[in-house]
Design a protein around this motif. Sequence first.
Motif, PDB file in Angstrom:
ATOM      1  N   GLY A  27       0.892  -0.955   0.161  1.00  0.00           N
ATOM      2  CA  GLY A  27       0.146  -0.007   0.034  1.00  0.00           C
ATOM      3  C   GLY A  27       0.820   1.112  -0.080  1.00  0.00           C
ATOM      4  N   ASN A  28       2.169   1.066   0.156  1.00  0.00           N
ATOM      5  CA  ASN A  28       3.024   2.353   0.143  1.00  0.00           C
ATOM      6  C   ASN A  28       3.626   2.405  -1.277  1.00  0.00           C
ATOM      7  OD1 ASN A  28       5.176   3.862   0.293  1.00  0.00           O
ATOM      8  ND2 ASN A  28       5.735   3.310   2.323  1.00  0.00           N
ATOM      9  N   PRO A  29       3.235   3.688  -1.912  1.00  0.00           N
ATOM     10  CA  PRO A  29       3.820   3.609  -3.368  1.00  0.00           C
ATOM     11  C   PRO A  29       5.452   3.600  -3.434  1.00  0.00           C
ATOM     12  CG  PRO A  29       2.988   5.641  -2.575  1.00  0.00           C
ATOM     13  CD  PRO A  29       2.544   4.989  -1.506  1.00  0.00           C
ATOM     14  N   ARG A  30       6.026   4.049  -2.180  1.00  0.00           N
ATOM     15  CA  ARG A  30       7.569   3.959  -2.436  1.00  0.00           C
ATOM     16  C   ARG A  30       8.098   3.139  -1.341  1.00  0.00           C
ATOM     17  NH1 ARG A  30       9.366  10.135  -4.166  1.00  0.00           N
ATOM     18  NH2 ARG A  30       7.997  10.527  -5.959  1.00  0.00           N
ATOM     19  N   ARG A  31       7.470   2.022  -1.382  1.00  0.00           N
ATOM     20  CA  ARG A  31       7.832   1.035  -0.157  1.00  0.00           C
ATOM     21  C   ARG A  31       9.475   0.637  -0.547  1.00  0.00           C
ATOM     22  NH1 ARG A  31       7.021  -4.538  -1.731  1.00  0.00           N
ATOM     23  NH2 ARG A  31       6.395  -4.903  -4.193  1.00  0.00           N
ATOM     24  N   HIS A  32      10.041   0.514  -1.269  1.00  0.00           N
ATOM     25  CA  HIS A  32      11.357   0.033  -1.653  1.00  0.00           C
ATOM     26  C   HIS A  32      12.232   1.182  -1.112  1.00  0.00           C
ATOM     27  CE1 HIS A  32       9.377  -2.405  -4.805  1.00  0.00           C
ATOM     28  NE2 HIS A  32      10.324  -3.546  -3.916  1.00  0.00           N
ATOM     29  N   THR A  33      12.129   2.420  -1.404  1.00  0.00           N
ATOM     30  CA  THR A  33      13.006   3.456  -0.898  1.00  0.00           C
ATOM     31  C   THR A  33      12.566   3.752   0.564  1.00  0.00           C
ATOM     32  OG1 THR A  33      11.165   5.170  -1.572  1.00  0.00           O
ATOM     33  CG2 THR A  33      13.199   4.880  -2.972  1.00  0.00           C
ATOM     34  N   THR A  34      11.444   3.572   0.990  1.00  0.00           N
ATOM     35  CA  THR A  34      11.021   3.778   2.525  1.00  0.00           C
ATOM     36  C   THR A  34      11.879   2.602   3.220  1.00  0.00           C
ATOM     37  OG1 THR A  34       9.029   4.759   1.994  1.00  0.00           O
ATOM     38  CG2 THR A  34       9.156   3.735   4.252  1.00  0.00           C
ATOM     39  N   ALA A  35      11.960   1.392   2.948  1.00  0.00           N
ATOM     40  CA  ALA A  35      12.521   0.611   3.679  1.00  0.00           C
ATOM     41  C   ALA A  35      13.899   0.279   3.540  1.00  0.00           C
ATOM     42  CB  ALA A  35      12.037  -1.055   2.824  1.00  0.00           C
ATOM     43  N   MET A  65      19.547  11.914   0.606  1.00  0.00           N
ATOM     44  CA  MET A  65      19.012  11.868  -0.835  1.00  0.00           C
ATOM     45  C   MET A  65      17.546  11.333  -0.924  1.00  0.00           C
ATOM     46  SD  MET A  65      22.379  11.095  -2.852  1.00  0.00           S
ATOM     47  CE  MET A  65      21.459  11.093  -4.594  1.00  0.00           C
ATOM     48  N   LEU A  66      17.518  10.214   0.085  1.00  0.00           N
ATOM     49  CA  LEU A  66      16.143   9.316   0.131  1.00  0.00           C
ATOM     50  C   LEU A  66      15.185  10.321   0.782  1.00  0.00           C
ATOM     51  CD1 LEU A  66      17.455   5.848   1.264  1.00  0.00           C
ATOM     52  CD2 LEU A  66      16.273   6.527  -0.849  1.00  0.00           C
ATOM     53  N   ALA A  67      15.434  11.046   1.860  1.00  0.00           N
ATOM     54  CA  ALA A  67      14.640  12.047   2.305  1.00  0.00           C
ATOM     55  C   ALA A  67      14.332  13.317   1.638  1.00  0.00           C
ATOM     56  CB  ALA A  67      15.399  12.550   3.927  1.00  0.00           C
ATOM     57  N   GLY A  68      15.519  13.799   1.133  1.00  0.00           N
ATOM     58  CA  GLY A  68      15.259  15.039   0.344  1.00  0.00           C
ATOM     59  C   GLY A  68      14.294  14.869  -1.023  1.00  0.00           C
ATOM     60  N   PHE A  69      14.360  13.709  -1.508  1.00  0.00           N
ATOM     61  CA  PHE A  69      13.754  13.343  -2.892  1.00  0.00           C
ATOM     62  C   PHE A  69      12.475  12.651  -2.657  1.00  0.00           C
ATOM     63  CE2 PHE A  69      18.012  14.218  -4.504  1.00  0.00           C
ATOM     64  CZ  PHE A  69      17.788  14.984  -5.374  1.00  0.00           C
ATOM     65  N   GLY A  70      11.935  12.722  -1.414  1.00  0.00           N
ATOM     66  CA  GLY A  70      10.668  12.235  -1.033  1.00  0.00           C
ATOM     67  C   GLY A  70      10.571  10.646  -1.052  1.00  0.00           C
ATOM     68  N   GLY A  71      11.509   9.964  -0.656  1.00  0.00           N
ATOM     69  CA  GLY A  71      11.636   8.558  -0.674  1.00  0.00           C
ATOM     70  C   GLY A  71      11.083   7.783   0.410  1.00  0.00           C
ATOM     71  N   ILE A  72      10.367   8.876   1.497  1.00  0.00           N
ATOM     72  CA  ILE A  72       9.684   8.050   2.616  1.00  0.00           C
ATOM     73  C   ILE A  72       8.252   8.495   2.452  1.00  0.00           C
ATOM     74  CG2 ILE A  72       9.615   7.916   5.108  1.00  0.00           C
ATOM     75  CD1 ILE A  72      12.486   9.092   4.954  1.00  0.00           C
ATOM     76  N   ARG A  73       7.345   7.508   2.398  1.00  0.00           N
ATOM     77  CA  ARG A  73       6.057   7.449   2.329  1.00  0.00           C
ATOM     78  C   ARG A  73       5.212   6.908   3.485  1.00  0.00           C
ATOM     79  NH1 ARG A  73       4.295   9.613  -2.886  1.00  0.00           N
ATOM     80  NH2 ARG A  73       5.647  11.635  -3.399  1.00  0.00           N
ATOM     81  N   THR A  74       4.069   7.145   3.630  1.00  0.00           N
ATOM     82  CA  THR A  74       3.142   6.377   4.418  1.00  0.00           C
ATOM     83  C   THR A  74       2.506   5.220   3.562  1.00  0.00           C
ATOM     84  OG1 THR A  74       1.355   7.818   4.262  1.00  0.00           O
ATOM     85  CG2 THR A  74       2.803   7.973   6.182  1.00  0.00           C
ATOM     86  N   GLY A  75       2.254   4.265   4.159  1.00  0.00           N
ATOM     87  CA  GLY A  75       1.434   2.938   3.353  1.00  0.00           C
ATOM     88  C   GLY A  75       0.070   2.556   4.011  1.00  0.00           C
ATOM     89  N   ARG A  76      -0.104   1.383   4.273  1.00  0.00           N
ATOM     90  CA  ARG A  76      -1.326   0.959   4.681  1.00  0.00           C
ATOM     91  C   ARG A  76      -0.976   0.002   5.794  1.00  0.00           C
ATOM     92  NH1 ARG A  76      -3.341  -1.014   0.184  1.00  0.00           N
ATOM     93  NH2 ARG A  76      -2.384  -3.181   0.391  1.00  0.00           N
ATOM     94  N   TYR A  77      -1.694   0.322   7.007  1.00  0.00           N
ATOM     95  CA  TYR A  77      -1.423  -0.396   8.241  1.00  0.00           C
ATOM     96  C   TYR A  77      -2.668  -0.774   8.935  1.00  0.00           C
ATOM     97  CZ  TYR A  77       2.169   3.262   7.443  1.00  0.00           C
ATOM     98  OH  TYR A  77       3.069   4.107   7.042  1.00  0.00           O
ATOM     99  N   ASP A  78      -2.464  -2.183   9.454  1.00  0.00           N
ATOM    100  CA  ASP A  78      -3.443  -2.668  10.509  1.00  0.00           C
ATOM    101  C   ASP A  78      -4.003  -1.921  11.549  1.00  0.00           C
ATOM    102  OD1 ASP A  78      -3.385  -4.839   8.543  1.00  0.00           O
ATOM    103  OD2 ASP A  78      -2.009  -5.703   9.854  1.00  0.00           O
ATOM    104  N   GLN A  79      -5.283  -1.311  11.631  1.00  0.00           N
ATOM    105  CA  GLN A  79      -5.711  -0.446  12.398  1.00  0.00           C
ATOM    106  C   GLN A  79      -7.319  -0.943  12.964  1.00  0.00           C
ATOM    107  OE1 GLN A  79      -4.949   3.887  12.200  1.00  0.00           O
ATOM    108  NE2 GLN A  79      -4.226   3.548  10.014  1.00  0.00           N
ATOM    109  N   SER A  80      -7.438  -0.231  14.277  1.00  0.00           N
ATOM    110  CA  SER A  80      -8.642  -0.684  14.751  1.00  0.00           C
ATOM    111  C   SER A  80      -9.581   0.430  13.999  1.00  0.00           C
ATOM    112  CB  SER A  80      -8.619  -0.616  16.197  1.00  0.00           C
ATOM    113  OG  SER A  80      -8.022  -1.438  16.772  1.00  0.00           O
ATOM    114  N   THR A  81     -10.878   0.047  14.071  1.00  0.00           N
ATOM    115  CA  THR A  81     -11.857   1.025  13.542  1.00  0.00           C
ATOM    116  C   THR A  81     -12.128   2.153  14.656  1.00  0.00           C
ATOM    117  OG1 THR A  81     -13.723  -0.074  14.544  1.00  0.00           O
ATOM    118  CG2 THR A  81     -12.939  -1.014  12.314  1.00  0.00           C
ATOM    119  N   PRO A  82     -12.728   3.335  14.286  1.00  0.00           N
ATOM    120  CA  PRO A  82     -12.914   4.339  15.156  1.00  0.00           C
ATOM    121  C   PRO A  82     -13.873   3.664  16.227  1.00  0.00           C
ATOM    122  CG  PRO A  82     -13.162   5.110  12.855  1.00  0.00           C
ATOM    123  CD  PRO A  82     -12.895   3.952  12.792  1.00  0.00           C
ATOM    124  N   ASP A  83     -14.694   2.876  16.256  1.00  0.00           N
ATOM    125  CA  ASP A  83     -15.788   2.519  16.991  1.00  0.00           C
ATOM    126  C   ASP A  83     -14.969   1.809  18.022  1.00  0.00           C
ATOM    127  OD1 ASP A  83     -17.746   3.770  16.035  1.00  0.00           O
ATOM    128  OD2 ASP A  83     -18.531   2.160  15.047  1.00  0.00           O
TER     129      ASP A  83
END
Length: 320
Positions: A27-35, A65-83
């Motif tokens: 779910g992270n469009p830049r999972r390789h650079t983030t990792a 360089m990874l940080a400066g060129f936007g290599g870190i993005r958020t992805g998809r995480y296992d989260q509880s519902t608001p309720d």
Amino acid sequence: MITLQWIYWLAGGYIGWLAWLGLRDRGNPRRHTTALFWGLLALALLVGERLPAPVMGGMVVLLAMLAGFGGIRTGRYDQSTPDEKRAEAARLGNRLFWPALLIPGVTLLGAVVLKDAEIAGQRLFGAEQTTLVALGVACLIATFAACRLTRQSAGAAVEQSRRLIDAIGWAALLPLLLATLGSVFSATGVGDAVAELVKAGIPVENRLVLVVAYALGMAVFTMIMGNAFAAFPVMTAGIGLPLLVNGHGADAASLAAIGMLSGYCGTLMTPMAANFNLVPAALLELKDPYGVIRAQLGTAIPLLACNIVLMYFIVFRHAG
């Protein structure tokens, strides 16, 4: 014996786990650079002292360089519902704060009460950086306590922390990098340059003027650098030690403590301290990105003024 190296290994293993989870997050469009970013940091913490200096330097450049060129993005995480979150909050109530309160409590216990404790003739904590070692142990204990309280696994704790650390991104490294930068500035003679400027611009025989210069310098340089640990070696080498301690007999321990507090006042007032001031605003989705800073000004400015008064009367109590 629990040493600071153990804490580095613990932190490196944890960040390496984050890197592995991030690599698998489709779910992270830049999972390789983030990792890659978190993996490089984990490698530095695990075996950094064994790597050649050019290799470590190259890793730092690659991190930038990874940080400066936007290599870190958020992805998809296992989260509880608001309720589910509201139901858990209602069930636990104020007990949610217990694990967080364990961190300062256990740190104080280890750094003060148990700092010289021995088991079978061996020290429990290393003699160097005992407070940091105790803090690392405290964080580990608090994590297990939180898992027990919420009936969650250690893996769930790592997953939720991954969501937070990905949201913070490169700003999570600012304290480490800026503290290192302060040492670099000190080694390259920036402190000496500050001392020469002070001698040329203000009367060095006047204690009060020097105290004001040191306290304000700590706050302003912290605002520029974003971290009091970066400002401290420069301002202390330039004003604190040569002019206040050696020149006027100031008490070094008191001067350092109140000087750091003056630097923290600067931390409250600067967007450069992104992980303290901008990241919370982003995570809380505040309309004003500088809202945290505006709220802190009313505390930072009076506290800085009080520091100047305290510094003048406390650090010279042993002076003639």
